[in-house]
Design a protein around this motif. Structure first.
Motif, mmCIF file in Angstrom:
data_model
loop_
_atom_site.group_PDB
_atom_site.id
_atom_site.type_symbol
_atom_site.label_atom_id
_atom_site.label_comp_id
_atom_site.label_asym_id
_atom_site.label_seq_id
_atom_site.Cartn_x
_atom_site.Cartn_y
_atom_site.Cartn_z
ATOM 1 N N GLU A 167 25.497 7.315 -38.252
ATOM 2 C CA GLU A 167 24.486 6.255 -38.232
ATOM 3 C C GLU A 167 24.572 5.478 -36.926
ATOM 4 O O GLU A 167 23.556 5.153 -36.311
ATOM 5 N N ARG A 188 22.953 7.310 -34.164
ATOM 6 C CA ARG A 188 21.492 7.413 -34.252
ATOM 7 C C ARG A 188 20.786 6.179 -33.711
ATOM 8 O O ARG A 188 19.598 6.218 -33.404
ATOM 9 N N ARG A 190 22.597 -2.888 -39.850
ATOM 10 C CA ARG A 190 23.157 -1.547 -39.669
ATOM 11 C C ARG A 190 24.682 -1.550 -39.660
ATOM 12 O O ARG A 190 25.303 -0.553 -39.986
#
Length: 588
Positions: free
Chosen positions: A62, A65, A127
């Motif tokens: 993650e 990304r 995030r």
């Protein structure tokens, strides 16, 4: 770091045993960092996390990304069988700590730093586990602004990681307590920028003294410019409930259309003008509508002092210089991997603008436009005051809104345009019947027959270019430095310049191996996809002398502008439009 420590990276179970490991760069409580070359020959930083972290592949995937121009990219990661964790990022650059060793920043540069860090936080909000680890040591200084490094470490360590002692100086009072949120990250950003502006953090002393101070009192804001104190009061409040709610809330304050902050003197214009808070991606991505205009034409002007043919393009009046066709030398044998090796291609003749596009003709072409008529006018308040297009444009005289932190450049008819995205620059030149140059065209025009690293010789020359050492933190009127061998102005310095190619980092190396074609190189067709990064050549007013060479090349997202990037246009190269064909009749 001891050389013996490098050998563990060469263990048979290491996922990075094929990397060439260089010198140790730094060690802190979080990781050891080494310079390295990837198997593809690209310069990278290899980080060994200390201690081996109990992370999962999913959390790092993650983090990898996440894409933002304000974050240092996590290129690769892996774990050895013995549990060591390795992270690969871009090559090591100057840290903010190193930059601040030269002295405090100006208010404009400090607000640019704040804006970039806030955009990084906004990207990461939701995030990664807050608060983030932020200090001058993990803020990276790049030619086009600032990036946040180590942003993936909260995902690596999770919320259980103790706060490193080296970051206590920049930590919010509640940073090591349960329930910490992104307001703690805002405090950390505020503390870092406070030090950038004043030369010292909000609180000093031993870690225990700093912890006690942050929990018992608000910082003294007197060292800051008066107009910035209300802004930092909302970032550095001891009570997190008194801080701004999110990175976006602060960016809204900094935006030109946002509420004005109380200020006095020079700081007032700095705060009210704000920074480049971009409009929505859809507005950026939309190409400006082509305005109805007379068919272009060329008026021959004869040869310039350097012996190259010149033409005046009507109706905008820009002068174009004819670059003859033939074999040209591109690339370097001594630059970065993205510039190497030297290759040779055959290139058709083309015309290129004598100078970068300037504000005068650009704004004249937008007179009468209203919001929504083109992408630039729809988002102009994202980096210029809303009254900008209505301001009078007197030749040689800056407007009332001469400088803003977002542009950090004089806005005057004879200064180069900055702040446009690649998409907007491409749409503008197409409205003129021209196009952005290919990388091959740009480099051929820069060299004009020269073979050294700079078109004037082997060493940087302040008489030939505006760059960090002589530009005084702003753009300058075009044509004040010495022209190149073709009579082109500002080919080095003042602004970096967009090219039409997608940016392929190792294209020269691929070409040399026979894995890439000359047609794509010459035509500017290398790379693929509308969202691919676009090539940018040379350096601008804020960049180092190394960026001024013929071969310096980087890539940026097509929907992201910068206060250091400008552009010029070309026609020809084997596909000249009908109105320009006369320039190519006869000898090439």
């Amino acid at each position: 770091m001891a050389a013996a420590g490098i050998f563990r990276y060469k263990a048979e179970d290491s996922p990075f045993r094929n990397y060439v490991i260089g010198a140790g760069l730094r060690r802190n409580e979080l990781y050891e960092q080494y310079g390295a070359l990837s198997p593809a020959g690209l310069a990278v930083s290899l980080k060994h996390v200390l201690p081996a972290a109990p992370t999962t592949v999913e959390t790092l995937a993650e983090a990898a990304r996440v894409r933002s121009l304000r974050l240092v990219e996590l290129i690769d990661f892996g774990k050895s069988d013995s549990g060591d964790l390795f992270l690969v990022t871009g090559p090591a650059e100057q840290t903010l700590r190193q930059r601040l060793a030269e002295g405090p920043m100006s208010a404009a540069d400090g607000l640019a730093l704040l804006s970039d860090l806030l955009r990084a936080l906004k990207t990461l909000d939701g995030r990664t586990p807050p608060p983030l680890f932020i200090s001058p040591d993990n803020v990276i200084v790049l030619p086009d602004g600032f990036r946040l490094d180590d942003h993936y470490l909260p995902a690596v360590f999770g919320s259980a990681r103790p706060l490193p002692w080296s970051l206590i100086t920049y930590a919010a009072p509640e940073a090591d307590q349960d329930g910490a949120d992104f307001r703690g990250s805002l405090y950390s950003v505020g503390a870092v920028v406070f030090e950038a502006l004043t030369g010292r953090p909000p609180f000093t002393g031993t870690p225990f003294e700093v912890i006690a101070a942050t929990r018992t009192k608000d910082p003294d804001l007197a060292p800051l410019p008066e107009g910035l104190r209300p802004l930092f009061a909302g970032l550095l409040a001891r009570d997190r409930e008194a801080r701004y709610a999110s990175p976006g809330a602060v960016l809204d304050l900094l935006a030109p259309a946002g509420p004005a902050l109380p200020a006095s003197g020079g700081a007032a214009s700095v705060v009210n003008a704000g920074t480049a808070a971009a409009a929505g991606g859809a507005a950026r991505a939309a190409a400006p509508a082509k305005a109805a205009a007379p068919e272009p034409s060329l008026v021959p002007l004869g040869q310039n002092e350097q012996g190259y043919e010149e033409f005046r393009r009507e109706p905008d009046g820009a002068v174009m210089v004819k670059i003859p066709g033939g074999k040209v030398r591109l690339g370097s044998d001594s630059g970065s991997p993205r510039e190497c090796p030297v290759i040779e291609v055959e290139i058709p003749a083309f015309l290129i603008d004598k100078q970068p596009v300037t504000w005068g003709p650009f704004l004249k072409s937008h007179q009468g436009h209203g919001a929504g008529s083109c992408a630039f006018c729809s988002r102009k308040a994202g980096f210029l005051p809303s009254a900008f297009l209505e301001a009078p444009s007197t030749p040689g005289k800056p407007t009332e809104i001469e400088r803003t932190p977002a542009l950090n450049a004089a806005v005057a008819p004879d200064h180069p345009v900055v702040g446009l995205t690649w998409l907007e620059a491409e749409a503008y030149v197409r409205s003129l019947g021209t196009e952005l140059p290919s990388e091959a065209q740009w480099e051929a025009a820069y060299r004009a027959g020269s073979t050294g690293p700079y078109y004037w010789g082997d060493a940087a020359d302040p008489e030939c270019a505006w760059f960090a050492k002589n530009a005084a933190g702003a753009t300058h009127p075009v044509g004040q430095r010495k022209p190149n061998g073709a009579g082109l102005l500002d080919m080095a310095g003042n602004v970096s310049e967009y090219c039409r190619d997608a940016f392929v980092e190792d294209y020269y190396a691929r070409f040399a191996r026979g894995q890439a074609g000359a047609v794509e190189m010459v035509a500017g067709a290398k790379g693929a996809g509308p969202a691919a990064p676009r090539a940018v050549r040379n350096g601008g007013w804020s960049m180092s002398e190394k960026s001024l060479t013929a071969t310096f090349r980087v890539g940026y997202a097509p929907d992201q502008g910068s206060n250091v990037r400008g552009f010029r246009s070309v026609v020809g190269g084997g596909n000249a439009p009908a109105w320009a064909k006369g320039a190519f009749e006869g000898p090439a």
